[in-house]
Design a protein around this motif. Sequence first.
Motif, PDB file in Angstrom:
ATOM      1  N   SER A  44      -3.808   3.979  -0.294  1.00 26.12           N
ATOM      2  CA  SER A  44      -4.231   3.390  -1.566  1.00 26.12           C
ATOM      3  C   SER A  44      -3.646   1.988  -1.650  1.00 26.12           C
ATOM      4  O   SER A  44      -2.528   1.733  -1.199  1.00 26.12           O
ATOM      5  N   PHE A  45      -4.440   1.090  -2.201  1.00 22.34           N
ATOM      6  CA  PHE A  45      -4.055  -0.308  -2.329  1.00 22.34           C
ATOM      7  C   PHE A  45      -3.962  -0.687  -3.798  1.00 22.34           C
ATOM      8  O   PHE A  45      -4.712  -0.166  -4.626  1.00 22.34           O
ATOM      9  N   ASP A  46      -3.079  -1.620  -4.107  1.00 23.75           N
ATOM     10  CA  ASP A  46      -2.943  -2.110  -5.473  1.00 23.75           C
ATOM     11  C   ASP A  46      -4.287  -2.632  -5.981  1.00 23.75           C
ATOM     12  O   ASP A  46      -4.938  -3.443  -5.322  1.00 23.75           O
ATOM     13  N   GLY A  47      -4.713  -2.130  -7.120  1.00 24.83           N
ATOM     14  CA  GLY A  47      -5.922  -2.599  -7.762  1.00 24.83           C
ATOM     15  C   GLY A  47      -7.214  -2.020  -7.230  1.00 24.83           C
ATOM     16  O   GLY A  47      -8.271  -2.238  -7.812  1.00 24.83           O
ATOM     17  N   SER A  59       0.832  -1.205   0.000  1.00 27.04           N
ATOM     18  CA  SER A  59       0.000   0.000   0.000  1.00 27.04           C
ATOM     19  C   SER A  59       0.867   1.255   0.000  1.00 27.04           C
ATOM     20  O   SER A  59       2.050   1.220   0.326  1.00 27.04           O
ATOM     21  N   SER A  60       0.225   2.342  -0.354  1.00 26.67           N
ATOM     22  CA  SER A  60       0.874   3.647  -0.328  1.00 26.67           C
ATOM     23  C   SER A  60       0.070   4.527   0.609  1.00 26.67           C
ATOM     24  O   SER A  60      -1.151   4.637   0.468  1.00 26.67           O
ATOM     25  N   GLN A  61       0.738   5.145   1.579  1.00 23.59           N
ATOM     26  CA  GLN A  61       0.062   5.997   2.542  1.00 23.59           C
ATOM     27  C   GLN A  61       0.669   7.396   2.518  1.00 23.59           C
ATOM     28  O   GLN A  61       1.863   7.543   2.291  1.00 23.59           O
ATOM     29  N   ARG A  62      -0.208   8.378   2.745  1.00 25.12           N
ATOM     30  CA  ARG A  62       0.271   9.758   2.801  1.00 25.12           C
ATOM     31  C   ARG A  62      -0.716  10.580   3.615  1.00 25.12           C
ATOM     32  O   ARG A  62      -1.860  10.186   3.817  1.00 25.12           O
ATOM     33  N   VAL A  63      -0.250  11.728   4.080  1.00 23.57           N
ATOM     34  CA  VAL A  63      -1.107  12.672   4.796  1.00 23.57           C
ATOM     35  C   VAL A  63      -1.453  13.790   3.821  1.00 23.57           C
ATOM     36  O   VAL A  63      -0.563  14.395   3.215  1.00 23.57           O
ATOM     37  N   VAL A  84      -9.231   5.668  -3.126  1.00 23.40           N
ATOM     38  CA  VAL A  84      -8.303   5.918  -2.025  1.00 23.40           C
ATOM     39  C   VAL A  84      -9.133   5.987  -0.749  1.00 23.40           C
ATOM     40  O   VAL A  84     -10.199   6.600  -0.719  1.00 23.40           O
ATOM     41  N   GLY A  85      -8.638   5.347   0.305  1.00 24.51           N
ATOM     42  CA  GLY A  85      -9.352   5.335   1.572  1.00 24.51           C
ATOM     43  C   GLY A  85      -8.742   6.291   2.571  1.00 24.51           C
ATOM     44  O   GLY A  85      -7.605   6.749   2.421  1.00 24.51           O
ATOM     45  N   GLN A  86      -9.505   6.585   3.601  1.00 24.19           N
ATOM     46  CA  GLN A  86      -9.054   7.444   4.697  1.00 24.19           C
ATOM     47  C   GLN A  86      -8.909   6.575   5.939  1.00 24.19           C
ATOM     48  O   GLN A  86      -9.831   5.870   6.332  1.00 24.19           O
ATOM     49  N   ILE A  87      -7.747   6.636   6.564  1.00 25.01           N
ATOM     50  CA  ILE A  87      -7.479   5.850   7.766  1.00 25.01           C
ATOM     51  C   ILE A  87      -7.999   6.603   8.986  1.00 25.01           C
ATOM     52  O   ILE A  87      -7.730   7.792   9.149  1.00 25.01           O
TER      53      ILE A  87
END
Length: 83
Positions: free
Chosen positions: A34-37, A20-24, A41-44
């Motif tokens: 964001s997850f592969d495929g 996964s790729s995470q950012r603020v 994009v989700g919010q944690i």
Amino acid sequence: MSAHAYIQYADIPDSLIASSSQRVDSITKVKLISFDGCPLVGQIEVLEQNRIQVEFAFPRAAELRAALVDWLMHWGIHFTVVM
């Protein structure tokens, strides 16, 4: 009316978390993932007792909504939709 889909972070397969790729977000300061495929994009969100969930906007567009549901089902991730 808008709807959101929620998944528990603990239900996400380790392989998806690792890739996964995470950012603020620089404006809202929310943590995004964001997850592969995955088409969205989700919010944690950190909940009580340090439980973590990921929130996705549940699309009104049938094609995008189906793509999100198909992706969740493919990975066996339980989800809840709240309107």
